[in-house]
Enzyme design. Structure first.
Site, PDB file in Angstrom:
ATOM      1  N   CYS A 121      21.497 -13.941 -33.874  1.00  0.00           N
ATOM      2  CA  CYS A 121      21.810 -13.140 -35.064  1.00  0.00           C
ATOM      3  C   CYS A 121      22.976 -13.723 -35.857  1.00  0.00           C
ATOM      4  O   CYS A 121      23.207 -13.321 -36.992  1.00  0.00           O
ATOM      5  CB  CYS A 121      22.121 -11.705 -34.666  1.00  0.00           C
ATOM      6  SG  CYS A 121      20.902 -11.008 -33.559  1.00  0.00           S
ATOM      7  N   HIS A 261      26.430  -7.717 -39.391  1.00  0.00           N
ATOM      8  CA  HIS A 261      25.097  -7.801 -38.792  1.00  0.00           C
ATOM      9  C   HIS A 261      24.628  -6.387 -38.474  1.00  0.00           C
ATOM     10  O   HIS A 261      25.371  -5.577 -37.922  1.00  0.00           O
ATOM     11  CB  HIS A 261      25.180  -8.654 -37.522  1.00  0.00           C
ATOM     12  CG  HIS A 261      23.946  -8.601 -36.686  1.00  0.00           C
ATOM     13  ND1 HIS A 261      22.689  -8.701 -37.218  1.00  0.00           N
ATOM     14  CD2 HIS A 261      23.781  -8.452 -35.341  1.00  0.00           C
ATOM     15  CE1 HIS A 261      21.802  -8.622 -36.250  1.00  0.00           C
ATOM     16  NE2 HIS A 261      22.434  -8.465 -35.100  1.00  0.00           N
ATOM     17  N   ASN A 291      17.175  -4.133 -36.412  1.00  0.00           N
ATOM     18  CA  ASN A 291      17.872  -5.400 -36.205  1.00  0.00           C
ATOM     19  C   ASN A 291      16.901  -6.545 -36.507  1.00  0.00           C
ATOM     20  O   ASN A 291      15.937  -6.746 -35.780  1.00  0.00           O
ATOM     21  CB  ASN A 291      18.353  -5.448 -34.752  1.00  0.00           C
ATOM     22  CG  ASN A 291      19.108  -6.717 -34.421  1.00  0.00           C
ATOM     23  OD1 ASN A 291      19.108  -7.669 -35.195  1.00  0.00           O
ATOM     24  ND2 ASN A 291      19.745  -6.726 -33.265  1.00  0.00           N
TER      25      ASN A 291
HETATM   26  O1  UT7 Z   1      21.654  -8.338 -32.432  1.00  0.00           O
HETATM   27  C1  UT7 Z   1      22.205  -8.564 -31.201  1.00  0.00           C
HETATM   28  C2  UT7 Z   1      21.457  -7.949 -30.132  1.00  0.00           C
HETATM   29  N1  UT7 Z   1      21.391  -6.602 -29.849  1.00  0.00           N
HETATM   30  C3  UT7 Z   1      22.229  -5.565 -30.028  1.00  0.00           C
HETATM   31  O2  UT7 Z   1      23.159  -5.603 -30.762  1.00  0.00           O
HETATM   32  C4  UT7 Z   1      22.026  -4.344 -29.246  1.00  0.00           C
HETATM   33  C5  UT7 Z   1      23.259  -3.950 -28.467  1.00  0.00           C
HETATM   34  N2  UT7 Z   1      23.035  -2.771 -27.662  1.00  0.00           N
HETATM   35  C6  UT7 Z   1      22.793  -1.550 -28.168  1.00  0.00           C
HETATM   36  O3  UT7 Z   1      22.713  -1.372 -29.362  1.00  0.00           O
HETATM   37  C7  UT7 Z   1      22.685  -0.399 -27.205  1.00  0.00           C
HETATM   38  O4  UT7 Z   1      23.173  -0.790 -25.954  1.00  0.00           O
HETATM   39  C8  UT7 Z   1      21.243   0.160 -27.059  1.00  0.00           C
HETATM   40  C9  UT7 Z   1      20.831   0.841 -28.332  1.00  0.00           C
HETATM   41  C10 UT7 Z   1      20.289  -0.970 -26.732  1.00  0.00           C
HETATM   42  C11 UT7 Z   1      21.192   1.188 -25.940  1.00  0.00           C
HETATM   43  O5  UT7 Z   1      22.132   2.217 -26.178  1.00  0.00           O
HETATM   44  P1  UT7 Z   1      23.109   2.700 -25.005  1.00  0.00           P
HETATM   45  O6  UT7 Z   1      23.885   3.835 -25.523  1.00  0.00           O
HETATM   46  O7  UT7 Z   1      23.878   1.484 -24.570  1.00  0.00           O
HETATM   47  O8  UT7 Z   1      22.090   3.203 -23.931  1.00  0.00           O
HETATM   48  P2  UT7 Z   1      21.940   2.734 -22.428  1.00  0.00           P
HETATM   49  O9  UT7 Z   1      21.459   1.344 -22.336  1.00  0.00           O
HETATM   50  O10 UT7 Z   1      23.229   3.058 -21.769  1.00  0.00           O
HETATM   51  O11 UT7 Z   1      20.791   3.690 -21.919  1.00  0.00           O
HETATM   52  C12 UT7 Z   1      20.935   5.068 -21.877  1.00  0.00           C
HETATM   53  C13 UT7 Z   1      19.653   5.707 -21.398  1.00  0.00           C
HETATM   54  C14 UT7 Z   1      18.998   5.002 -20.209  1.00  0.00           C
HETATM   55  O12 UT7 Z   1      18.519   5.995 -19.352  1.00  0.00           O
HETATM   56  P3  UT7 Z   1      19.282   6.317 -17.979  1.00  0.00           P
HETATM   57  O13 UT7 Z   1      19.249   5.043 -17.207  1.00  0.00           O
HETATM   58  O14 UT7 Z   1      20.684   6.720 -18.393  1.00  0.00           O
HETATM   59  O15 UT7 Z   1      18.472   7.434 -17.407  1.00  0.00           O
HETATM   60  C15 UT7 Z   1      17.817   4.289 -20.827  1.00  0.00           C
HETATM   61  O16 UT7 Z   1      16.739   4.153 -19.951  1.00  0.00           O
HETATM   62  O17 UT7 Z   1      18.693   5.712 -22.452  1.00  0.00           O
HETATM   63  C16 UT7 Z   1      17.443   5.230 -21.936  1.00  0.00           C
HETATM   64  N3  UT7 Z   1      16.715   4.566 -23.013  1.00  0.00           N
HETATM   65  C17 UT7 Z   1      15.918   5.216 -23.855  1.00  0.00           C
HETATM   66  N4  UT7 Z   1      15.549   6.509 -23.937  1.00  0.00           N
HETATM   67  C18 UT7 Z   1      14.719   6.854 -24.931  1.00  0.00           C
HETATM   68  C19 UT7 Z   1      16.763   3.255 -23.358  1.00  0.00           C
HETATM   69  N5  UT7 Z   1      15.970   3.063 -24.424  1.00  0.00           N
HETATM   70  C20 UT7 Z   1      15.437   4.252 -24.753  1.00  0.00           C
HETATM   71  C21 UT7 Z   1      14.557   4.683 -25.755  1.00  0.00           C
HETATM   72  N6  UT7 Z   1      14.237   5.981 -25.807  1.00  0.00           N
HETATM   73  N7  UT7 Z   1      14.062   3.841 -26.680  1.00  0.00           N
END
Ligand code: UT7
Length: 336
Positions: A121, A261, A291
């Site tokens: 990115c 970004h 993204n």
């Molecule tokens: O461009 C460069 C690359 N990427 C990025 O910049 C992305 C960087 N990361 C993020 O933006 C965030 O970490 C995410 C949006 C990917 C995830 O948000 P988070 O607040 O960090 O969530 P998490 O990974 O801590 O997950 C929380 C929960 C998990 O469930 P458990 O394990 O707590 O029960 C996930 O399984 O949310 C769950 N989860 C979802 N639930 C519903 C993950 N994806 C989803 C989904 N829908 N799509």
């Protein structure tokens, strides 16, 4: 040590921008029917409401060309004037030849050298720095920098952790010499390859070629350790923007507009807080496109220009982070 000669350099700026955004829209409601997710989860955790998906008959080079044509038109530059084409992408049409060469052929940019940049990115900011160096030293007059991604083609549509985040798009910018005191004032680039496993596509390269066994495995698609990348992003966006300001001899209070970004609204808000900028001075379109990796910054920049958010003389900061891991920020005094 041999002292470095003092070289008089040419000021370089962006004189035209363009975009291509696929027509097909995939909403959070559509995704609710595909994986176990909800509009509420996606909106509150990321800010994304919808994203664009490339048409079946198109590839990254086609979107790149469409964005390039718009940027060239807005800059009043013909394809024959281009000396160099840089395409930042992690979703090239093919392993090789470079997507930039396919763009060179489509545009009939007969005098242009062309190559791709793989910096995730951050690729567009890397491209600005590479392109501007050629102009600064007087070797080239006109460089076309494009960020283009068909991320839907490497997305695992069964993985809710990633499939809700990404979209397809292309953005382009034309670089040329500009008035003294205007243009790109500084660029700060960085990389930490020890974080390479956090965001990758493992299968299909020389280490793990595609085989009959792995061609249906999840490793065939983009993988991301979201939480770890999130932590890195929150730290690096502010740090590298501040470093670019320092190199330019400016302070955070000098910033007129921030083009970050577009990965996640929470990451964007954290960067704004670090730069002590109100959100009115921060461009956000993550809700519309998700993204789009290397396309994200040039698309945001183009929309900010079109919406009249940036005027001549404004000091803007572009900042991104991504696969590699990489990061990059640039301070630009808008020249047109
Ligand atoms: O461009 C460069 C690359 N990427 C990025 O910049 C992305 C960087 N990361 C993020 O933006 C965030 O970490 C995410 C949006 C990917 C995830 O948000 P988070 O607040 O960090 O969530 P998490 O990974 O801590 O997950 C929380 C929960 C998990 O469930 P458990 O394990 O707590 O029960 C996930 O399984 O949310 C769950 N989860 C979802 N639930 C519903 C993950 N994806 C989803 C989904 N829908 N799509």
């Amino acid at each position: 040590m041999i002292p470095l000669p003092v070289v008089k350099t040419v000021p370089v700026g962006i004189i035209g921008t363009g975009v291509y955004l696929p027509e097909k829209v995939l909403t959070n409601a559509d995704l609710e029917k595909m994986v176990d997710t909800s509009d509420e989860w996606i909106t509150t955790r990321t800010g994304i409401q919808e994203r664009r998906i490339i048409g079946d008959n198109m590839a990254t080079s086609d979107m790149a060309c469409a964005a390039a044509r718009m940027a060239l038109k807005n800059a009043g530059v013909s394809p024959r004037e281009i000396d160099l084409i840089l395409v930042a992408t992690v979703t090239p049409d093919m392993m090789f030849p470079a997507t930039a060469c396919l763009v060179q052929a489509q545009l009939k940019a007969l005098h242009a050298a062309a190559f791709d940049i793989s910096a995730g990115c951050s690729g567009f900011v890397y491209g600005l720095e590479i392109g501007s160096q050629f102009i600064k030293t007087g070797n080239y007059r006109t460089v076309l920098v494009i960020g283009a991604e068909s991320l839907s083609r490497i997305t695992n549509w069964h993985d809710r952790n990633t499939c809700v985040l990404f979209g397809d798009a292309a953005g382009a910018a034309v670089l040329k010499p500009v008035e003294e005191g205007f243009g790109i004032l500084s660029v700060e680039l960085g990389a930490d390859g020890s974080g390479g496993d956090l965001l990758k596509l493992a299968v299909g390269g020389a280490r793990t070629p595609i085989t009959e066994e792995n061609c249906h495995s999840p490793d065939r698609y983009l993988y991301m350790a979201g939480r770890e990348v999130f932590k890195f992003a929150v730290k690096i966006m502010g740090e590298c923007a501040l470093k670019a300001l320092e190199i330019a001899g400016l302070d955070r209070k000098d910033v007129d507009y921030l083009i970050p970004h577009q990965a996640n609204i929470r990451i964007i808000e954290a960067a704004a807080r670090r730069l002590e900028l109100p959100m009115e001075k921060v461009f956000v379109n993550v809700q519309k496109y998700g993204n789009t990796s290397a396309a994200s910054i040039p698309v945001a920049l183009h929309e900010a220009v079109v919406e009249g958010k940036i005027k001549k003389g404004d000091k803007i900061v572009l900042v991104g982070f991504g696969a590699g891991l990489t990061w990059g920020a640039s301070v630009i005094k808008w020249a047109v």
